[in-house]
Write an enzyme that holds these catalytic residues in place. Sequence first.
Site, PDB file in Angstrom:
ATOM      1  N   ASP A  67      26.755 -30.280  56.796  1.00  0.00           N
ATOM      2  CA  ASP A  67      25.484 -29.720  56.354  1.00  0.00           C
ATOM      3  C   ASP A  67      24.728 -30.731  55.499  1.00  0.00           C
ATOM      4  OD1 ASP A  67      27.109 -29.486  54.000  1.00  0.00           O
ATOM      5  OD2 ASP A  67      27.629 -27.445  54.577  1.00  0.00           O
ATOM      6  N   ASP A 136      32.825 -15.693  49.193  1.00  0.00           N
ATOM      7  CA  ASP A 136      32.330 -14.612  50.049  1.00  0.00           C
ATOM      8  C   ASP A 136      32.679 -14.833  51.520  1.00  0.00           C
ATOM      9  OD1 ASP A 136      30.677 -16.738  50.593  1.00  0.00           O
ATOM     10  OD2 ASP A 136      28.802 -15.711  50.095  1.00  0.00           O
ATOM     11  N   HIS A 138      32.030 -17.658  53.317  1.00  0.00           N
ATOM     12  CA  HIS A 138      31.125 -18.524  54.089  1.00  0.00           C
ATOM     13  C   HIS A 138      31.782 -19.862  54.399  1.00  0.00           C
ATOM     14  CE1 HIS A 138      29.836 -20.282  50.088  1.00  0.00           C
ATOM     15  NE2 HIS A 138      29.852 -21.373  50.832  1.00  0.00           N
ATOM     16  N   GLU A 143      26.245 -18.059  55.487  1.00  0.00           N
ATOM     17  CA  GLU A 143      26.520 -16.978  54.549  1.00  0.00           C
ATOM     18  C   GLU A 143      26.905 -15.699  55.300  1.00  0.00           C
ATOM     19  OE1 GLU A 143      26.687 -17.441  51.433  1.00  0.00           O
ATOM     20  OE2 GLU A 143      25.527 -19.267  51.023  1.00  0.00           O
TER      21      GLU A 143
END
Length: 261
Positions: A67, A136, A138, A143
Amino acid sequence: MEVVIVPDAAAGGELIAEAMAQLLGHRPDALLGVATGSTPLPVYQALTAKVRAGAVDASRARIAQLDEYVGLPAEHPESYRSVLRREVLEPLGIGAEAFLGPDGAAEDVRAACRAYDAELARAGGVDLQLLGIGTDGHIGFNEPCSSLASRTRIKTLTERTRVDNARFFGGDIAQVPHHVITQGIGTILEARHLVLLATGEGKADAVAATVEGPVAAVCPASALQLHPHATVVVDEAAASKLKFADYFRHTFANKPDWQGI
């Protein structure tokens, strides 16, 4: 997927670095997918030590980025391209010409996303993709509720993420970009081997959901269950919520030495 429970982050880094070394031993020009952040640092440090000791030659390896921030020039010290140059390319002795990454400074970001997916395909695909995981669930910047078929695309950072990342920008949140380019989950799943490293008690719930929960977009990392060769390496703290931890320990302890991860 295979789950390997190790004593600590250093042991996890050594295990994954050895898998990378073995891959480079039979495929010297392998394309290694890498992630930024603190979690993968033990992997890069262990692999660098092997290179410096002459145990592995990484000079022909290629590196693919997971990313990138949108709007930062490539030479900005906090662009992920710059971070990976410092943490991966230079320590391993790999030249910039062997680096593949999306253009976060492109005027047409959507075109840059499509171009990066195409570039990965032309390169023959990622041989081994190293991943971290968020609390979470991800992976990359995918996400919760991201499409499990998603391709490389632009995503908006949450305010929490921007606050967390402000420390890299002198504490000034105004300097933290609002957007990133990330490989989509569908793109990530095209790598031939996925290796997720998670350490610390804070990752325990996400690891349990990834490994033992249903495949669901609410936990993007659970998509690894769909992959034919996915390895999850966790320390004892990150493994603390796994119901089948004893089974995972038993199977890895009795695995043939030649099989690797």
